[in-house]
Design a protein around this motif. Structure first.
Motif, PDB file in Angstrom:
ATOM      1  N   ASP A 135       0.828  -1.207   0.000  1.00  0.00           N
ATOM      2  CA  ASP A 135       0.000   0.000   0.000  1.00  0.00           C
ATOM      3  C   ASP A 135       0.865   1.261   0.000  1.00  0.00           C
ATOM      4  N   ALA A 136       2.078   1.142   0.571  1.00  0.00           N
ATOM      5  CA  ALA A 136       2.995   2.283   0.616  1.00  0.00           C
ATOM      6  C   ALA A 136       3.713   2.496  -0.713  1.00  0.00           C
ATOM      7  N   GLY A 137       3.534   1.556  -1.646  1.00  0.00           N
ATOM      8  CA  GLY A 137       4.054   1.768  -2.984  1.00  0.00           C
ATOM      9  C   GLY A 137       5.303   1.010  -3.360  1.00  0.00           C
ATOM     10  N   VAL A 138       5.677  -0.049  -2.601  1.00  0.00           N
ATOM     11  CA  VAL A 138       6.848  -0.814  -3.018  1.00  0.00           C
ATOM     12  C   VAL A 138       6.530  -1.548  -4.320  1.00  0.00           C
ATOM     13  N   ASP A 139       7.565  -1.762  -5.129  1.00  0.00           N
ATOM     14  CA  ASP A 139       7.395  -2.381  -6.436  1.00  0.00           C
ATOM     15  C   ASP A 139       7.549  -3.895  -6.398  1.00  0.00           C
ATOM     16  N   PHE A 140       8.330  -4.401  -5.438  1.00  0.00           N
ATOM     17  CA  PHE A 140       8.528  -5.846  -5.323  1.00  0.00           C
ATOM     18  C   PHE A 140       8.746  -6.201  -3.867  1.00  0.00           C
ATOM     19  N   ILE A 141       8.310  -7.399  -3.503  1.00  0.00           N
ATOM     20  CA  ILE A 141       8.308  -7.768  -2.086  1.00  0.00           C
ATOM     21  C   ILE A 141       8.529  -9.273  -1.937  1.00  0.00           C
ATOM     22  N   ALA A 142       9.385  -9.646  -0.994  1.00  0.00           N
ATOM     23  CA  ALA A 142       9.614 -11.053  -0.678  1.00  0.00           C
ATOM     24  C   ALA A 142       8.691 -11.446   0.467  1.00  0.00           C
ATOM     25  N   VAL A 143       7.886 -12.485   0.254  1.00  0.00           N
ATOM     26  CA  VAL A 143       6.843 -12.813   1.227  1.00  0.00           C
ATOM     27  C   VAL A 143       7.023 -14.172   1.879  1.00  0.00           C
ATOM     28  N   GLY A 144       8.060 -14.927   1.508  1.00  0.00           N
ATOM     29  CA  GLY A 144       8.270 -16.223   2.139  1.00  0.00           C
ATOM     30  C   GLY A 144       9.508 -16.902   1.593  1.00  0.00           C
ATOM     31  N   ALA A 145      10.038 -17.855   2.370  1.00  0.00           N
ATOM     32  CA  ALA A 145      11.245 -18.590   1.989  1.00  0.00           C
ATOM     33  C   ALA A 145      10.968 -20.089   2.030  1.00  0.00           C
ATOM     34  N   ASP A 146      11.738 -20.842   1.234  1.00  0.00           N
ATOM     35  CA  ASP A 146      11.506 -22.287   1.175  1.00  0.00           C
ATOM     36  C   ASP A 146      11.579 -22.930   2.552  1.00  0.00           C
TER      37      ASP A 146
END
Length: 252
Positions: free
Chosen positions: A223-234
C-alpha cells in the motif's frame, strides 16, 4: 536458435520468494509457483558458487526472474557471480554512496566499471554463444542494493541516485538491529525508517522492494508503494506447514 537469458527483475516486479535451502528441487518448486521473482541467497545460506549454478539451471525454464544475493560487496566475488550467469545481483549492506558506486563498478566492464573479462569461459555469455555479449552485457544486468542500516537510511537519497543502481531492497531485520530494536521489525521507529527509504527510492525514480514475511506488514508495504516484495522462503514455508500439519494430528 537464439540463446535465451533469464528475465530481468525490472520486467518481473511483484511477489517474490526466497531460496535458502540450496536445494534445486525446492528452487524449481518455488519457480513454478507463479512468483514473479526468486531470491537465491548467498549471504545467509549454505550456498556456494557451484550450488548457485545448479539453482540457476533449475529455474531457467520458468518465467520467474532469479535474483542472487552475493554475501558481501566484493569486486572479485561479484565478478564470479556474474560469470556464473547471474543477471539480477543483490548486494547487501550498502551503507554509503561509495558502497553503491563500488557495487555498480564491479558489475560493468571497462571503461564504465572494473569487471574482469572472462566471458568466453563463462556461463554468463553461454560460452560465447550470446552474440555481442561483451558490448551488450550491461543491458542484461540489474543491480539491486540493500538498505539495511540506520546509516544507509540516512544516505538513502544519495544511494538511490547513483547511476547504475537499478533498485533498492530494504532489509527491515538488520535495520531494526542497527537501530537498537533487534527482532522488532514492526517497531514504529523502524517502520518510519523503512518508509523514509521507500520515499527516497521513489523520489530518485528507482524501483524499491522490501522483505516482509508477515502478511499484514507485507500488504502495508504494498500500500505504501513498493514495487517488489519477498513474502516467504523455502525453509520457512516448510517449517511452518510441517509444524501445522503435525500439530493438527497430535491434537486429535
Amino acid at each position: 536458435m537464439p540463446i535465451q537469458l533469464s528475465p530481468l527483475l525490472r520486467d518481473k516486479l511483484g511477489t517474490g520468494l526466497w531460496v535458502c535451502s540450496g536445494s534445486p528441487a525446492a528452487a524449481e518448486i518455488l519457480a513454478g509457483s507463479g512468483a514473479d521473482w526468486l531470491l537465491i541467497d548467498g549471504e545467509h545460506s549454505p550456498i556456494g558458487l557451484e550450488t548457485i549454478t545448479s539453482l540457476l539451471r533449475a529455474v531457467q525454464g520458468y518465467e520467474v526472474a532469479p535474483v542472487v544475493r552475493v554475501p558481501v560487496n566484493d569486486t572479485a566475488l561479484i565478478k564470479q557471480y556474474l560469470d556464473l550467469g547471474v543477471q539480477n545481483l543483490m548486494v547487501p549492506m550498502v551503507h554509503t554512496v561509495a558502497d553503491a558506486e563500488a557495487a555498480v563498478a564491479a558489475m560493468h566492464y571497462p571503461p564504465r566499471g572494473v569487471r574482469g573479462v572472462g566471458s568466453a569461459l563463462a556461463r554468463s555469455s553461454r560460452w560465447n554463444r550470446v552474440p555481442g555479449y561483451l558490448a551488450d552485457a550491461s543491458t542484461t544486468l540489474n543491480c539491486i542494493v540493500q538498505i539495511e542500516s540506520r546509516q544507509a537510511v540516512d544516505n538513502a537519497a544519495g544511494i538511490a541516485a547513483v547511476d547504475g543502481v537499478d533498485a533498492i531492497f530494504i532489509g527491515p531485520s538488520d535495520l531494526a538491529a542497527t537501530m537498537g530494536y533487534l527482532g522488532q521489525q514492526s517497531h514504529p521507529e523502524v517502520l518510519d525508517a523503512v518508509h523514509s527509504a521507500i520515499d527516497a527510492a521513489r523520489a530518485a525514480g528507482k524501483f524499491v522492494g522490501v522483505n516482509a514475511f508477515d502478511e499484514t506488514q507485507a500488504r502495508a508495504y504494498l500500500d505504501a508503494g513498493v514495487d517488489f516484495i519477498a513474502v516467504g522462503a523455502d525453509v520457512q514455508l516448510l517449517a511452518k506447514s510441517s509444524d501445522a500439519l503435525v500439530e493438527r494430528f497430535n491434537n486429535d
